[in-house]
Design an enzyme around this catalytic site. Structure first.
Site, PDB file in Angstrom:
ATOM      1  N   ALA A  87     101.301 -36.410 -12.537  1.00 57.66           N
ATOM      2  CA  ALA A  87      99.866 -36.519 -12.788  1.00 57.66           C
ATOM      3  C   ALA A  87      99.218 -35.166 -12.479  1.00 57.66           C
ATOM      4  CB  ALA A  87      99.264 -37.602 -11.897  1.00 57.66           C
ATOM      5  N   GLN A  89      97.125 -34.008 -10.258  1.00 56.17           N
ATOM      6  CA  GLN A  89      97.232 -33.558  -8.861  1.00 56.17           C
ATOM      7  C   GLN A  89      98.599 -33.929  -8.285  1.00 56.17           C
ATOM      8  OE1 GLN A  89      95.541 -31.627  -6.810  1.00 56.17           O
ATOM      9  NE2 GLN A  89      93.923 -31.174  -8.278  1.00 56.17           N
ATOM     10  N   SER A  90      99.652 -33.678  -9.015  1.00 56.16           N
ATOM     11  CA  SER A  90     100.999 -34.038  -8.563  1.00 56.16           C
ATOM     12  C   SER A  90     101.473 -33.130  -7.422  1.00 56.16           C
ATOM     13  CB  SER A  90     101.972 -33.907  -9.740  1.00 56.16           C
ATOM     14  OG  SER A  90     103.311 -33.971  -9.293  1.00 56.16           O
ATOM     15  N   ASN A  91     101.832 -33.755  -6.309  1.00 53.05           N
ATOM     16  CA  ASN A  91     102.443 -33.001  -5.203  1.00 53.05           C
ATOM     17  C   ASN A  91     103.877 -32.631  -5.550  1.00 53.05           C
ATOM     18  OD1 ASN A  91     100.216 -33.432  -3.250  1.00 53.05           O
ATOM     19  ND2 ASN A  91     100.806 -35.573  -3.517  1.00 53.05           N
ATOM     20  N   ALA A  93     104.959 -31.815  -8.538  1.00 52.55           N
ATOM     21  CA  ALA A  93     104.931 -30.630  -9.399  1.00 52.55           C
ATOM     22  C   ALA A  93     104.781 -29.365  -8.543  1.00 52.55           C
ATOM     23  CB  ALA A  93     103.784 -30.748 -10.401  1.00 52.55           C
TER      24      ALA A  93
END
Ligand SMILES: *Cc1c(COP(=O)(O)O)cnc(C)c1O
Length: 347
Positions: A87, A89-91, A93
Site C-alpha cells: 500500500a 504507506q507500506s513499511n 516497501a
C-alpha cells in the site's frame, strides 16, 4: 527438566533454520521490555513489549526479519534487481528499499492506492519519502489492481532489458519470509527463559500473515502452549485465519518441523474499522496512550489497531487470570508522518 526440554527444542529449531541462507540486515535479538505504566493504566496482566520496531534497518520493523531470508534467496539466485509491492504507506516497501540499497541491488516498488487519500503527507511523506530516499524507483497502481500480476509484468520487462529481477511478495509473506518469524519465536522464548518469564499470550498485528504464520510454526515446533493472537488490519476473521494457517503449514513443511494444528491460529478482526489504512478512534487513543505512558511510538495502520485490540480486550476481561502478555511491536512509526491530521492534537 522442562527447562532442559525447552532448551533442546530451541536448539533443534535453530538447527533447522540454519539450513536456509540468511543475509544479516538487522539488530538481533530485539529487546523484551516490561510496559509497567501501561499495565498500571489498564489493570489486568503485566504487559511486555517485544521491540521488533528496533530491528535497526531504516527505522526498523517486522519486515527486516523476513528480508534476511528473502534477500539471501535473491542473492543465491543471482538477482541484481528487487521488485516488491505494498500500500502507499507500506513499511514493507520501505524496509525492502533499504535492504536493497545495503546489498547493492536495484529496487522497484509498486504502490497500490488502497485508501484513495489525496493528502500530500499520505502520498509523499512517511514511508514514501524513505522509499525514494533509499533510491528505489516508485510507481503507483490504482486500488484493487492485481499487484502480483503487475510485479510479474514489470519483471518480464526488466528481464527483456537484461536484468535479473527477484520478486518479493507483498509483506514478504511466503514460506521463505515467514522463516524470520520462526526465528523470532525461538528468540523470544529464549529471552523469556533467561529472565524466568512465563508468557501466557502473545499479541500482534496481522496483515499479509507471514508474521503470525512464522510465529505459529515456530511455537508449534517448540511445543509452546500459549496463544498467539493476531489482530487483523484488513481481512475478516475467517479469511485472515485461513491465510495464516495455509502459510504456517507451508512454512513448517519447508522447515521440516511439527505440523501446525488449525486451532493454534487465532485472529480477531474486530478492530479494522472502515478499512485497511483508514484511521479509527480506538487506534488514535491507543497510540496516544502508549506515546504518553511508555514513550513508545506505534503506527496508524498496523500496530496502533492491534494495540486498540489489546486495550479493548483487556478492558473486556479477555486476559483475566493471565500473568504476562507480550505485545510484539512490529514497527511502522514512519507511517505516522503520513497521517499528521489523524491525531487531533492541541496547538
Ligand atoms: C507488515 C506489518 C505488519 C503485519 O505483518 P504481516 O506479516 O504482513 O502479517 C504489522 N505491523 C507493521 C508495522 C507492518 O508493517
Amino acid at each position: 527438566m522442562k527447562f532442559d526440554l525447552d532448551d533442546r527444542l530451541r536448539s533443534q529449531l535453530a538447527g533447522k533454520l540454519a539450513q536456509f541462507p540468511r543475509t544479516p540486515l538487522g539488530h538481533f535479538p530485539t529487546p523484551l521490555e516490561p510496559m509497567d505504566r501501561l499495565s498500571e493504566a489498564l489493570g489486568g496482566p503485566r504487559f511486555w513489549v517485544k521491540r521488533d520496531d528496533c530491528t535497526g534497518l531504516s527505522s526498523g520493523g517486522n519486515k527486516t526479519r523476513k528480508l534476511e531470508f528473502l534477500m539471501a534467496d535473491a542473492q543465491q539466485q543471482g538477482a541484481d534487481t528487487i521488485i516488491t509491492q505494498g500500500a502507499t504507506q507500506s513499511n514493507h516497501a520501505r524496509q525492502t528499499a533499504a535492504a536493497a540499497a545495503k546489498l547493492n541491488l536495484e529496487c522497484h516498488i509498486l504502490l497500490e492506492d488502497r485508501t484513495g487519500s489525496n493528502d500530500p503527507s499520505y502520498n509523499l511523506n512517511g514511508n514514501v519519502l524513505l522509499d525514494r530516499l533509499h533510491g528505489a524507483s516508485v510507481s503507483r497502481r490504482p486500488g484493487g489492481a492485481d499487484m502480483q500480476a503487475e510485479m510479474e509484468t514489470l519483471a518480464s520487462k526488466l528481464r527483456a532489458q537484461g536484468k535479473s529481477p527477484y520478486v518479493v511478495p507483498g509483506g514478504g509473506s511466503n514460506a521463505i519470509g515467514a522463516l524470520g518469524y520462526v526465528e523470532c519465536a525461538r528468540e523470544l522464548t529464549e529471552q523469556a527463559a533467561n529472565i524466568g518469564l512465563e508468557i501466557d499470550a502473545l499479541v500482534h498485528a496481522t496483515g499479509s500473515s507471514g508474521t503470525q504464520a512464522g510465529l505459529v510454526a515456530g511455537m508449534s515446533a517448540l511445543k509452546v502452549d500459549f496463544n498467539v493472537l493476531g489482530i487483523g488490519v484488513r481481512a475478516p476473521k475467517e479469511k485472515q485465519e485461513g491465510m495464516v494457517y495455509d502459510l504456517a503449514v507451508k512454512t513448517a513443511d519447508r522447515l521440516g518441523t511439527e505440523p501446525v494444528a488449525r486451532d493454534r491460529v487465532i485472529a480477531n478482526c474486530d478492530y479494522v474499522g472502515p478499512g485497511y489504512g483508514l484511521p479509527t478512534d480506538g487506534m488514535v487513543s491507543a497510540i496516544k496512550l502508549l506515546a504518553q505512558t511508555e514513550g513508545l511510538l506505534f503506527d496508524p495502520v498496523y500496530s496502533g489497531k492491534a494495540l486498540d485490540g489489546l486495550i479493548d480486550l483487556t478492558r473486556k476481561g479477555h486476559f483475566e487470570g493471565l500473568r504476562n502478555v507480550v505485545f510484539l511491536h512490529t514497527g511502522g512509526s514512519a507511517g505516522l508522518f503520513g497521517y499528521p491530521d489523524a491525531f487531533d492534537l492541541p496547538d
